[in-house]
Design a protein around this motif. Structure first.
Motif, PDB file in Angstrom:
ATOM      1  N   GLU A 144       1.512   5.936   6.588  1.00  0.00           N
ATOM      2  CA  GLU A 144       0.252   6.428   6.014  1.00  0.00           C
ATOM      3  C   GLU A 144      -0.131   7.768   6.639  1.00  0.00           C
ATOM      4  OE1 GLU A 144      -2.171   3.045   6.970  1.00  0.00           O
ATOM      5  OE2 GLU A 144      -1.823   2.091   5.008  1.00  0.00           O
ATOM      6  N   LEU A 203       2.102  10.512   5.314  1.00  0.00           N
ATOM      7  CA  LEU A 203       1.747  10.890   3.947  1.00  0.00           C
ATOM      8  C   LEU A 203       0.438  11.672   3.878  1.00  0.00           C
ATOM      9  CD1 LEU A 203       2.947   7.706   2.076  1.00  0.00           C
ATOM     10  CD2 LEU A 203       3.913  10.010   1.924  1.00  0.00           C
ATOM     11  N   PRO A 263       1.368  14.951   1.495  1.00  0.00           N
ATOM     12  CA  PRO A 263       0.956  14.161   0.330  1.00  0.00           C
ATOM     13  C   PRO A 263       1.860  14.298  -0.901  1.00  0.00           C
ATOM     14  CG  PRO A 263      -0.491  16.036   0.622  1.00  0.00           C
ATOM     15  CD  PRO A 263       0.430  16.016   1.796  1.00  0.00           C
ATOM     16  N   TRP A 292       5.623   7.786  -0.739  1.00  0.00           N
ATOM     17  CA  TRP A 292       4.643   6.988  -1.486  1.00  0.00           C
ATOM     18  C   TRP A 292       5.294   5.747  -2.086  1.00  0.00           C
ATOM     19  CZ3 TRP A 292      -0.250   7.418  -0.644  1.00  0.00           C
ATOM     20  CH2 TRP A 292      -0.793   8.650  -0.269  1.00  0.00           C
ATOM     21  N   GLY A 301       4.232   2.037  -1.209  1.00  0.00           N
ATOM     22  CA  GLY A 301       3.837   1.123  -2.280  1.00  0.00           C
ATOM     23  C   GLY A 301       4.611  -0.181  -2.236  1.00  0.00           C
ATOM     24  N   GLU A 312      -3.782  -1.248  -3.062  1.00  0.00           N
ATOM     25  CA  GLU A 312      -3.157  -0.138  -2.340  1.00  0.00           C
ATOM     26  C   GLU A 312      -1.743   0.126  -2.874  1.00  0.00           C
ATOM     27  OE1 GLU A 312      -4.898  -0.565   2.101  1.00  0.00           O
ATOM     28  OE2 GLU A 312      -4.150  -2.399   1.143  1.00  0.00           O
ATOM     29  N   LYS A 368      -1.982   2.161  -6.112  1.00  0.00           N
ATOM     30  CA  LYS A 368      -2.313   3.567  -5.851  1.00  0.00           C
ATOM     31  C   LYS A 368      -1.105   4.336  -5.324  1.00  0.00           C
ATOM     32  CE  LYS A 368      -7.183   2.650  -5.023  1.00  0.00           C
ATOM     33  NZ  LYS A 368      -8.211   2.417  -4.006  1.00  0.00           N
ATOM     34  N   ALA A 369      -0.403   3.747  -4.362  1.00  0.00           N
ATOM     35  CA  ALA A 369       0.747   4.426  -3.767  1.00  0.00           C
ATOM     36  C   ALA A 369       1.880   4.594  -4.789  1.00  0.00           C
ATOM     37  CB  ALA A 369       1.244   3.656  -2.543  1.00  0.00           C
ATOM     38  N   ARG A 378       1.020   7.188  -7.336  1.00  0.00           N
ATOM     39  CA  ARG A 378       1.180   8.534  -6.758  1.00  0.00           C
ATOM     40  C   ARG A 378       2.654   8.941  -6.789  1.00  0.00           C
ATOM     41  NH1 ARG A 378      -0.436  13.467  -6.169  1.00  0.00           N
ATOM     42  NH2 ARG A 378      -0.049  14.346  -4.130  1.00  0.00           N
ATOM     43  N   ALA A 379       3.539   8.031  -6.432  1.00  0.00           N
ATOM     44  CA  ALA A 379       4.977   8.335  -6.454  1.00  0.00           C
ATOM     45  C   ALA A 379       5.428   8.708  -7.857  1.00  0.00           C
ATOM     46  CB  ALA A 379       5.782   7.139  -5.937  1.00  0.00           C
ATOM     47  N   TYR A 430      10.811   4.546  -9.718  1.00  0.00           N
ATOM     48  CA  TYR A 430       9.382   4.621  -9.464  1.00  0.00           C
ATOM     49  C   TYR A 430       8.604   4.002 -10.626  1.00  0.00           C
ATOM     50  CZ  TYR A 430      10.499   8.150  -5.850  1.00  0.00           C
ATOM     51  OH  TYR A 430      10.989   8.813  -4.754  1.00  0.00           O
TER      52      TYR A 430
END
Length: 175
Positions: free
Chosen positions: A23, A26, A30, A36, A40, A51, A54-55, A58-59, A69
């Motif tokens: 974390e 990242l 970012p 990510w 995840g 969480e 979200k991760a 993002r990926a 992904y």
């Protein structure tokens, strides 16, 4: 001496510490899609679905052409909503369009078809997946059992052997 070293290494294994380190990394980087994705997947394993979503989202935003992904995000989304219909299925189809050999996407596409009682379609995906899996793996065994059930369903539905061989209409075949 080796036993003691292994025991100490095992005791030092700190999933929360590793998660916090990732974390932090990242937060400083970012735009690290792989980071990510890894985060995840770790959240999924820890049943921290908000969480995880979200991760993984993002990926996939950072690398929208990565089939792994998309498929992993689809699975997490399906786990959160309780089924593979809707957006998860759309993501699975998108992953297969990018990479028709993506294992998680093949697994999920087969499961989605099976849940919709599209037995021949589930066979198509799962047989494709079996070709990619090591024969001595747990996943191979689980998918083999699922194929057996789907074959029985095809037989019981009277679809015949031709139905077992036809690719699903939504599948984009590799060229």
């Amino acid at each position: 001496i080796n036993e003691q070293a292994l025991t100490e290494a095992h005791q030092r294994h700190d999933p929360e510490g590793m998660l916090k380190a990732l974390e932090k990394k990242l937060a400083q980087s970012p735009d690290d899609a792989e980071g990510w994705f890894t985060l995840g997947r770790a959240y999924v394993e820890m049943k921290r679905m908000d969480e995880a979503l979200k991760a993984l989202d993002r990926a996939r935003q950072l690398d929208s052409q990565n089939a792994s992904y998309l498929a992993q995000y689809a699975e997490a989304l399906a786990m959160a909503q309780g089924n593979l219909l809707g957006e998860p299925l759309q993501l699975i189809q998108a992953a297969l369009e990018i990479n028709y050999e993506e294992e998680k996407a093949l697994e999920l596409a087969g499961l989605a078809a099976f849940q919709q009682e599209k037995w021949a379609e589930s066979l198509h995906y799962w047989r494709r997946l079996l070709k990619r899996l090591p024969k001595d793996s747990e996943m191979y065994e689980a998918i083999s059992r699922a194929v057996g059930v789907a074959e029985q369903k095809v037989e019981a539905a009277g679809l015949g052997d031709r139905a077992k061989l036809q690719p699903p209409p939504m599948a984009k075949q590799p060229h």
